[in-house]
Scaffold this motif. Structure first.
Motif, PDB file in Angstrom:
ATOM      1  N   VAL A 169       1.221  -7.118   2.638  1.00 27.72           N
ATOM      2  CA  VAL A 169       2.198  -7.697   1.714  1.00 27.72           C
ATOM      3  C   VAL A 169       3.222  -6.623   1.382  1.00 27.72           C
ATOM      4  O   VAL A 169       2.859  -5.503   0.995  1.00 27.72           O
ATOM      5  N   THR A 170       4.506  -6.940   1.542  1.00 32.68           N
ATOM      6  CA  THR A 170       5.548  -5.965   1.261  1.00 32.68           C
ATOM      7  C   THR A 170       6.853  -6.679   0.941  1.00 32.68           C
ATOM      8  O   THR A 170       7.076  -7.816   1.355  1.00 32.68           O
ATOM      9  N   HIS A 171       7.720  -5.996   0.189  1.00 35.91           N
ATOM     10  CA  HIS A 171       9.089  -6.479   0.007  1.00 35.91           C
ATOM     11  C   HIS A 171      10.067  -5.623   0.815  1.00 35.91           C
ATOM     12  O   HIS A 171      11.281  -5.823   0.756  1.00 35.91           O
ATOM     13  N   ASP A 172       9.525  -4.648   1.569  1.00 37.85           N
ATOM     14  CA  ASP A 172      10.325  -3.704   2.347  1.00 37.85           C
ATOM     15  C   ASP A 172      10.497  -4.254   3.763  1.00 37.85           C
ATOM     16  O   ASP A 172       9.572  -4.266   4.554  1.00 37.85           O
ATOM     17  N   ARG A 173      11.705  -4.712   4.086  1.00 31.58           N
ATOM     18  CA  ARG A 173      11.921  -5.346   5.390  1.00 31.58           C
ATOM     19  C   ARG A 173      11.747  -4.362   6.541  1.00 31.58           C
ATOM     20  O   ARG A 173      11.259  -4.738   7.608  1.00 31.58           O
ATOM     21  N   GLU A 174      12.150  -3.099   6.339  1.00 28.92           N
ATOM     22  CA  GLU A 174      11.977  -2.107   7.401  1.00 28.92           C
ATOM     23  C   GLU A 174      10.493  -1.921   7.725  1.00 28.92           C
ATOM     24  O   GLU A 174      10.102  -1.804   8.896  1.00 28.92           O
ATOM     25  N   GLU A 175       9.684  -1.914   6.679  1.00 33.18           N
ATOM     26  CA  GLU A 175       8.232  -1.793   6.844  1.00 33.18           C
ATOM     27  C   GLU A 175       7.682  -2.968   7.635  1.00 33.18           C
ATOM     28  O   GLU A 175       6.917  -2.794   8.597  1.00 33.18           O
ATOM     29  N   ALA A 176       8.065  -4.174   7.257  1.00 31.45           N
ATOM     30  CA  ALA A 176       7.550  -5.374   7.921  1.00 31.45           C
ATOM     31  C   ALA A 176       8.031  -5.464   9.363  1.00 31.45           C
ATOM     32  O   ALA A 176       7.267  -5.796  10.271  1.00 31.45           O
ATOM     33  N   LEU A 177       9.307  -5.157   9.599  1.00 32.37           N
ATOM     34  CA  LEU A 177       9.853  -5.269  10.949  1.00 32.37           C
ATOM     35  C   LEU A 177       9.248  -4.240  11.895  1.00 32.37           C
ATOM     36  O   LEU A 177       9.011  -4.518  13.075  1.00 32.37           O
ATOM     37  N   SER A 178       8.975  -3.034  11.387  1.00 37.38           N
ATOM     38  CA  SER A 178       8.496  -1.966  12.267  1.00 37.38           C
ATOM     39  C   SER A 178       6.998  -2.063  12.546  1.00 37.38           C
ATOM     40  O   SER A 178       6.535  -1.604  13.588  1.00 37.38           O
ATOM     41  N   LEU A 179       6.224  -2.671  11.647  1.00 39.72           N
ATOM     42  CA  LEU A 179       4.773  -2.682  11.779  1.00 39.72           C
ATOM     43  C   LEU A 179       4.207  -3.962  12.382  1.00 39.72           C
ATOM     44  O   LEU A 179       3.171  -3.936  13.037  1.00 39.72           O
ATOM     45  N   SER A 180       4.873  -5.066  12.191  1.00 38.08           N
ATOM     46  CA  SER A 180       4.230  -6.372  12.391  1.00 38.08           C
ATOM     47  C   SER A 180       4.266  -6.860  13.828  1.00 38.08           C
ATOM     48  O   SER A 180       5.263  -6.695  14.542  1.00 38.08           O
ATOM     49  N   PRO A 199       0.795  -1.230   0.000  1.00 42.07           N
ATOM     50  CA  PRO A 199       0.000   0.000   0.000  1.00 42.07           C
ATOM     51  C   PRO A 199       0.826   1.277   0.000  1.00 42.07           C
ATOM     52  O   PRO A 199       0.315   2.333  -0.363  1.00 42.07           O
ATOM     53  N   LEU A 200       2.098   1.204   0.411  1.00 40.32           N
ATOM     54  CA  LEU A 200       2.925   2.408   0.511  1.00 40.32           C
ATOM     55  C   LEU A 200       3.953   2.507  -0.609  1.00 40.32           C
ATOM     56  O   LEU A 200       4.789   3.402  -0.614  1.00 40.32           O
ATOM     57  N   GLY A 201       3.875   1.593  -1.567  1.00 39.58           N
ATOM     58  CA  GLY A 201       4.898   1.512  -2.601  1.00 39.58           C
ATOM     59  C   GLY A 201       5.002   2.733  -3.488  1.00 39.58           C
ATOM     60  O   GLY A 201       6.067   3.024  -4.032  1.00 39.58           O
ATOM     61  N   ALA A 202       3.899   3.484  -3.662  1.00 44.14           N
ATOM     62  CA  ALA A 202       3.911   4.636  -4.562  1.00 44.14           C
ATOM     63  C   ALA A 202       4.307   5.934  -3.865  1.00 44.14           C
ATOM     64  O   ALA A 202       4.356   6.984  -4.506  1.00 44.14           O
ATOM     65  N   ARG A 243       3.395   4.752   7.624  1.00 42.54           N
ATOM     66  CA  ARG A 243       3.593   3.572   8.467  1.00 42.54           C
ATOM     67  C   ARG A 243       3.001   3.811   9.853  1.00 42.54           C
ATOM     68  O   ARG A 243       2.306   2.952  10.409  1.00 42.54           O
ATOM     69  N   ALA A 244       3.309   4.994  10.398  1.00 44.42           N
ATOM     70  CA  ALA A 244       2.769   5.324  11.717  1.00 44.42           C
ATOM     71  C   ALA A 244       1.248   5.420  11.676  1.00 44.42           C
ATOM     72  O   ALA A 244       0.557   5.003  12.624  1.00 44.42           O
ATOM     73  N   GLU A 245       0.688   5.957  10.577  1.00 42.37           N
ATOM     74  CA  GLU A 245      -0.760   6.062  10.441  1.00 42.37           C
ATOM     75  C   GLU A 245      -1.409   4.680  10.360  1.00 42.37           C
ATOM     76  O   GLU A 245      -2.446   4.429  10.975  1.00 42.37           O
ATOM     77  N   LEU A 246      -0.809   3.783   9.591  1.00 44.28           N
ATOM     78  CA  LEU A 246      -1.341   2.419   9.495  1.00 44.28           C
ATOM     79  C   LEU A 246      -1.394   1.762  10.867  1.00 44.28           C
ATOM     80  O   LEU A 246      -2.393   1.134  11.241  1.00 44.28           O
ATOM     81  N   GLN A 247      -0.310   1.911  11.614  1.00 47.48           N
ATOM     82  CA  GLN A 247      -0.245   1.297  12.934  1.00 47.48           C
ATOM     83  C   GLN A 247      -1.292   1.905  13.871  1.00 47.48           C
ATOM     84  O   GLN A 247      -1.961   1.179  14.623  1.00 47.48           O
ATOM     85  N   ARG A 248      -1.433   3.225  13.822  1.00 50.74           N
ATOM     86  CA  ARG A 248      -2.423   3.883  14.674  1.00 50.74           C
ATOM     87  C   ARG A 248      -3.832   3.423  14.340  1.00 50.74           C
ATOM     88  O   ARG A 248      -4.627   3.073  15.232  1.00 50.74           O
ATOM     89  N   ILE A 249      -4.184   3.397  13.059  1.00 56.47           N
ATOM     90  CA  ILE A 249      -5.529   3.014  12.639  1.00 56.47           C
ATOM     91  C   ILE A 249      -5.821   1.569  13.032  1.00 56.47           C
ATOM     92  O   ILE A 249      -6.899   1.243  13.535  1.00 56.47           O
TER      93      ILE A 249
END
Length: 369
Positions: free
Chosen positions: A221-232, A191-194, A204-210
């Motif tokens: 679904v992501t290929h960005d490891r920083e995204e996956a590690l920080s959110l999941s 969802p954040l790829g663009a 990322r912070a907004e997704l987590q808050r919501i």
């Protein structure tokens, strides 16, 4: 009104409390390039996009599927959403077998990378599209749309059209439209790829808050490891259609089961494991560079600096081992540290000691059950 109390009407699928999984995949497989799905596996040709994937995702969990392009992440999401049908295995949503059910019969909604907003409709009408399609009463629609716009902080922009919004605002409209019918799970396909890097961090912070406010299961679904590690809360690493490992971000980063997982989650030193054979993982931040040899109880070897990369708060140092007697001459190593902790006058060609504690390494064969 408390935006965290957004509740579905009776017509919408409810997320049930307790330990029952919201999403369950049991040995799910999908092939492409062969015969159509629905035939027995013995009749199918082609290549696996997803091969016997089993996962269980709980209520209120923020779960990520991480992997390189072609690993089967997006195919898995489309299988759960009903846009693809498996060639084998079962898909259960809220305990119900919905393997063959069409998308509109499944208690999930999907958010795409390109937002897919209606350009001729304003924010309010984009979000109201789903409730109107369900033929809800006008008061119900007004309540639902008003509540979810408050959650995503777009109430003041309700009458703007998509072209009048920033990329981050458009993404929040897409989230609101997917969440307004209170699905049991929200599926997010890159969802954040663009978005540009700074806006990605904000979103990322907004997704987590919501997700925390609503308590709905998110599957990213992501290929960005920083995204996956920080959110999941938990994540799964996929490789060539197969599940490599699933666990918390800390578990997968510190104790990966394979070199594939180790290298995909960050820069990695893979050290020979001596007489035991195999490899041991040593993360670059655990490798210390020194002009003095290892102290008692430490491990170490001499190495030559090959590259230096200044990264702001840290410096990445790439080295080649010089410990030929131990069979490690030329071993590629990476150290990441702050400038203050690195030896003075460090430069390409310098020779120095690489030191580490054995307890900071992890044998890749030591996988959790």
């Amino acid at each position: 009104m408390n935006p965290g109390t957004l509740q579905p009407d009776r017509q919408a699928p409810l997320q049930q409390p307790g330990d029952r999984a919201v999403i369950e995949l049991e040995k799910v497989s999908r092939r492409f390039g062969g015969q159509s799905s629905g035939q027995s596996s013995g009749q199918l040709g082609g290549q696996f996009a997803v091969e016997e994937l089993s996962l269980s995702i709980g209520p209120g969990e923020f779960f990520s599927l991480l992997g390189p392009s072609g690993s089967g992440k997006s195919t898995t999401l489309r299988l759960i959403a009903g846009f693809e049908h498996p060639d084998g295995g079962r898909i259960r949503l809220q305990g119900l077998d919905l393997t063959g059910a069409p998308p509109h019969r499944r208690p999930v909604n999907m958010v795409f990378q390109n937002y897919a907003l209606f350009p001729h409709l304003d924010v309010w009408d984009n979000v109201a599209f789903g409730p109107r399609s369900q033929r809800l009463a006008a008061p119900q629609i007004r309540r639902r749309v008003g509540e979810i716009l408050e959650v995503v902080r777009l109430s003041e922009l309700a009458r703007r059209r998509p072209h009048e919004l920033s990329g981050g605002q458009q993404q929040r409209v897409a989230l609101a439209r997917a969440l307004v019918n209170a699905p049991a799970a929200l599926l997010l396909d890159e969802p954040l790829g663009a978005l540009d890097p700074d806006l990605r961090r904000v979103m990322r912070a907004e997704l987590q808050r919501i997700q925390r406010e609503l308590g709905i299961t998110f599957l990213l679904v992501t290929h960005d490891r920083e995204e996956a590690l920080s959110l999941s809360d938990r994540l799964a690493v996929l490789h060539q259609g197969r599940l490599e490992q699933v666990g918390t971000p800390r578990q997968l980063y510190d104790r990966p089961c394979s070199a594939v997982v180790a290298t995909f989650l960050g820069a990695t030193n893979l050290l020979p494991d001596g007489s035991a054979g195999g490899l041991r993982l040593l993360r670059p931040e655990r490798l210390r560079l020194s002009e003095t040899p290892p102290q008692q109880g430490e491990c170490g070897l001499r190495a030559q600096v090959r590259e230096l990369a200044f990264q702001g708060a840290t410096v990445e140092v790439r080295l080649a081992g010089r410990d030929g007697l131990a069979g490690r001459d030329g071993l590629a190593l990476i150290a990441i540290d702050t400038s203050a902790n690195l030896p003075e006058n460090l430069r390409v060609g310098s020779e120095l000691w690489c030191r580490w504690n054995h307890a900071d390494t992890h044998r890749l064969a030591d996988c959790p059950p």
